[in-house]
Design an enzyme around this catalytic site. Structure first.
Site, PDB file in Angstrom:
ATOM      1  N   ASN A   1       7.550  19.073 -42.685  1.00  0.00           N
ATOM      2  CA  ASN A   1       8.712  18.314 -42.857  1.00  0.00           C
ATOM      3  C   ASN A   1       8.126  17.129 -43.968  1.00  0.00           C
ATOM      4  O   ASN A   1       7.267  16.270 -43.681  1.00  0.00           O
ATOM      5  CB  ASN A   1       9.142  17.369 -41.613  1.00  0.00           C
ATOM      6  CG  ASN A   1      10.014  16.599 -41.740  1.00  0.00           C
ATOM      7  OD1 ASN A   1      10.920  16.168 -42.828  1.00  0.00           O
ATOM      8  ND2 ASN A   1      10.584  15.790 -40.778  1.00  0.00           N
ATOM      9  N   TRP A   2       8.594  17.143 -45.147  1.00  0.00           N
ATOM     10  CA  TRP A   2       8.360  16.341 -46.163  1.00  0.00           C
ATOM     11  C   TRP A   2       8.741  14.884 -46.078  1.00  0.00           C
ATOM     12  O   TRP A   2       8.328  13.711 -46.792  1.00  0.00           O
ATOM     13  CB  TRP A   2       8.464  16.886 -47.743  1.00  0.00           C
ATOM     14  CG  TRP A   2       7.707  18.019 -48.105  1.00  0.00           C
ATOM     15  CD1 TRP A   2       6.820  18.801 -47.279  1.00  0.00           C
ATOM     16  CD2 TRP A   2       7.688  18.907 -49.435  1.00  0.00           C
ATOM     17  NE1 TRP A   2       6.194  19.668 -47.876  1.00  0.00           N
ATOM     18  CE2 TRP A   2       6.931  19.767 -49.076  1.00  0.00           C
ATOM     19  CE3 TRP A   2       8.571  18.565 -50.442  1.00  0.00           C
ATOM     20  CZ2 TRP A   2       6.519  20.775 -50.221  1.00  0.00           C
ATOM     21  CZ3 TRP A   2       8.244  19.585 -51.378  1.00  0.00           C
ATOM     22  CH2 TRP A   2       7.184  20.592 -51.394  1.00  0.00           C
ATOM     23  N   LYS A   3       9.780  14.789 -45.326  1.00  0.00           N
ATOM     24  CA  LYS A   3      10.509  13.419 -45.120  1.00  0.00           C
ATOM     25  C   LYS A   3      11.146  12.887 -46.587  1.00  0.00           C
ATOM     26  O   LYS A   3      11.054  13.636 -47.497  1.00  0.00           O
ATOM     27  CB  LYS A   3       9.736  12.607 -44.515  1.00  0.00           C
ATOM     28  CG  LYS A   3       9.153  13.093 -43.167  1.00  0.00           C
ATOM     29  CD  LYS A   3       8.773  12.215 -42.268  1.00  0.00           C
ATOM     30  CE  LYS A   3       8.053  12.751 -40.869  1.00  0.00           C
ATOM     31  NZ  LYS A   3       7.677  11.931 -39.784  1.00  0.00           N
TER      32      LYS A   3
ATOM     33  N   HIS B   1      16.120  15.100 -35.392  1.00  0.00           N
ATOM     34  CA  HIS B   1      14.701  14.385 -35.623  1.00  0.00           C
ATOM     35  C   HIS B   1      14.749  12.948 -35.181  1.00  0.00           C
ATOM     36  O   HIS B   1      15.701  12.298 -35.278  1.00  0.00           O
ATOM     37  CB  HIS B   1      14.152  14.214 -37.194  1.00  0.00           C
ATOM     38  CG  HIS B   1      12.713  14.085 -37.389  1.00  0.00           C
ATOM     39  ND1 HIS B   1      12.446  12.801 -37.326  1.00  0.00           N
ATOM     40  CD2 HIS B   1      11.673  14.951 -37.433  1.00  0.00           C
ATOM     41  CE1 HIS B   1      11.259  12.580 -37.433  1.00  0.00           C
ATOM     42  NE2 HIS B   1      10.643  14.001 -37.630  1.00  0.00           N
TER      43      HIS B   1
ATOM     44  N   GLU C   1      13.605  10.260 -36.291  1.00  0.00           N
ATOM     45  CA  GLU C   1      13.927   9.267 -37.020  1.00  0.00           C
ATOM     46  C   GLU C   1      15.524   9.151 -37.253  1.00  0.00           C
ATOM     47  O   GLU C   1      15.888   8.011 -37.467  1.00  0.00           O
ATOM     48  CB  GLU C   1      13.169   9.596 -38.340  1.00  0.00           C
ATOM     49  CG  GLU C   1      11.554   9.180 -38.097  1.00  0.00           C
ATOM     50  CD  GLU C   1      10.619  10.042 -38.992  1.00  0.00           C
ATOM     51  OE1 GLU C   1      11.046  10.668 -39.870  1.00  0.00           O
ATOM     52  OE2 GLU C   1       9.474  10.183 -38.659  1.00  0.00           O
TER      53      GLU C   1
ATOM     54  N   GLU D   1       8.734  16.926 -30.076  1.00  0.00           N
ATOM     55  CA  GLU D   1       8.209  16.010 -30.947  1.00  0.00           C
ATOM     56  C   GLU D   1       8.144  14.939 -30.100  1.00  0.00           C
ATOM     57  O   GLU D   1       9.215  14.012 -30.139  1.00  0.00           O
ATOM     58  CB  GLU D   1       8.805  15.810 -32.191  1.00  0.00           C
ATOM     59  CG  GLU D   1       8.917  17.012 -33.145  1.00  0.00           C
ATOM     60  CD  GLU D   1       8.918  16.442 -34.490  1.00  0.00           C
ATOM     61  OE1 GLU D   1       8.129  17.112 -35.428  1.00  0.00           O
ATOM     62  OE2 GLU D   1       9.826  15.962 -34.900  1.00  0.00           O
TER      63      GLU D   1
ATOM     64  N   GLY E   1       3.665  10.428 -36.527  1.00  0.00           N
ATOM     65  CA  GLY E   1       3.350   9.591 -37.637  1.00  0.00           C
ATOM     66  C   GLY E   1       2.218   8.406 -37.057  1.00  0.00           C
ATOM     67  O   GLY E   1       2.031   7.637 -37.717  1.00  0.00           O
TER      68      GLY E   1
ATOM     69  N   SER F   1       1.646  14.216 -35.219  1.00  0.00           N
ATOM     70  CA  SER F   1       0.395  14.046 -35.859  1.00  0.00           C
ATOM     71  C   SER F   1      -0.109  15.318 -35.632  1.00  0.00           C
ATOM     72  O   SER F   1      -1.490  15.352 -35.170  1.00  0.00           O
ATOM     73  CB  SER F   1      -0.352  12.791 -34.830  1.00  0.00           C
ATOM     74  OG  SER F   1       0.254  11.754 -35.295  1.00  0.00           O
TER      75      SER F   1
ATOM     76  N   GLY G   1       4.407  16.693 -40.395  1.00  0.00           N
ATOM     77  CA  GLY G   1       4.951  15.522 -41.245  1.00  0.00           C
ATOM     78  C   GLY G   1       3.725  15.368 -42.278  1.00  0.00           C
ATOM     79  O   GLY G   1       3.451  16.079 -43.145  1.00  0.00           O
TER      80      GLY G   1
END
Ligand code: PGA
Length: 265
Positions: free
Chosen positions: A9-11, A106, A108, A178, A184, A224, A245
Site C-alpha cells: 500500500n503505497w498510500k 483502511h 486512515e 491491521e 506506521g 509495521s 505500507g
C-alpha cells in the site's frame, strides 16, 4: 487452498518517476525470482499486489503484464456508482483500467475521512459488482485493545462490512487485520497476537458460512510488517500474507517480505 498474498500500500507517496523506478525494480526482481523458483521445487510464489495512487494505476498496469505475478489495485473507491462527486473515483472506473483489487475500510479512511460501517458496506458491494476483489481492513485502536475489546471491535467491523453477504460474494473478499496502533508506528503485533486475531476472524467466518469458505479466505496482517518480522508473522497458520505500507516503498524490503511469504509455505 487459500491464496498467499503480499500487498504493498503505497498510500500518498512517490512522484511518477519514483513510482516507475520502484515498480521497474520490482518487476526485474520478480522475473528473476520466478525463474529461480520455478526451476526449483516450489510453485508457491505468493500473489503480489501493489496499490499505487489512482493517478499511476494505468502506468503500473501497463508495466506488469499478467506473467509477472504482480496485480494492481486502488487504495479506495467511492460508494456510489457514478455521478456528481467531484474528485472521486468509481469502482467501475478502477475496473475499466484493468485493476483487480481495491482496499476498503483502511483505518486512515475510517479515522481521517469519517468512513463508517454503512458506507464501507456500500463500497464493498460496488467493488464486487464491478469485478474487483475488495481487501477489507479491520483492526482495533490501542485503548480498545487495552480494554480487552479488540475481538469484539473486529467482529463488529466484519459483521457490518462483509459478513452480511452471500457465500459466493464472500469467497471473493480478502480480509486484512491491521491493528491501528501498529500502522506506521514501528510497533508490530507479536506473531501470537496476529495469529489469535486471525484465528478469531476465521472462526467468525466458519460460524456463519462453514468450514470450506473459512479455509479458503485469505487473511492478511498489516501494521509495521517489515523485512525483519515478516517471516515470523507468516509462519502462523492463519496469517496468509501481509498488507505492507512503509516497507513496500523500498524494493529490497518489499522483495524480502515476498520471499519470506514464499519460504513459509
Ligand atoms: P505500515 O502500513 O506497514 O506502514 O504500518 C500498513 C498499512 O497501513 O496498510
Amino acid at each position: 487452498m487459500r491464496k498467499k498474498i503480499v500487498a504493498g500500500n503505497w498510500k500518498m507517496n512517490l512522484s511518477l518517476e519514483e513510482a516507475k523506478t520502484l515498480a521497474g525494480e520490482l518487476k526485474v526482481k520478480m522475473d528473476q525470482y520466478k525463474d529461480t523458483i520455478l526451476e526449483g521445487s516450489g510453485n508457491n510464489i505468493p500473489e503480489v499486489v501493489i496499490f499505487p495512487p489512482y493517478l499511476y494505476l494505468t502506468g503500473m498496469i501497463d508495466l506488469f503484464v499478467h506473467d509477472d505475478g504482480v496485480s494492481v489495485g486502488a487504495q479506495n473507491c467511492h460508494h456510489e456508482e457514478s455521478g456528481a462527486f467531484t474528485g472521486e473515483v468509481a469502482a467501475s472506473m478502477i475496473h475499466s483500467v484493468g485493476a483487480s483489487y481495491v482496499i476498503i475500510g483502511h483505518s486512515e479512511r475510517r479515522s481521517q475521512f469519517g468512513e463508517g460501517d454503512k458506507l464501507l458496506a456500500e463500497k464493498v458491494k460496488l467493488a464486487l459488482k464491478n469485478g474487483l476483489t475488495p481487501v477489507f481492513c479491520c483492526g482495533e485502536q490501542l485503548p480498545e485493545r487495552e480494554a480487552g475489546k479488540h475481538f469484539q471491535v473486529v467482529a463488529d467491523q466484519l459483521l457490518h462490512g462483509v459478513l452480511w453477504m452471500e457465500k459466493d460474494q464472500l469467497e471473493r473478499v480478502v480480509i486484512a487485520y491491521e491493528p491501528v496502533w501498529a500502522i506506521g508506528t514501528g510497533k508490530t503485533a507479536s506473531p501470537d497476537q496476529a495469529q489469535e486475531m486471525h484465528a478469531h476472524i476465521r472462526k467468525l467466518i466458519r460460524d456463519s458460512y462453514g468450514e470450506q469458505i473459512a479455509e479458503n479466505i485469505s487473511i492478511l496482517y498489516g501494521g509495521s510488517c517489515n523485512a525483519k518480522n515478516a517471516g515470523e508473522l507468516f509462519s502462523n497458520p492463519d496469517v496468509d500474507g501481509g498488507l505492507i505500507g512503509g516497507a513496500s516503498l523500498k524494493v529490497e524490503d518489499f522483495f524480502t517480505i515476498i520471499k519470506r511469504r514464499q519460504e513459509n509455505g
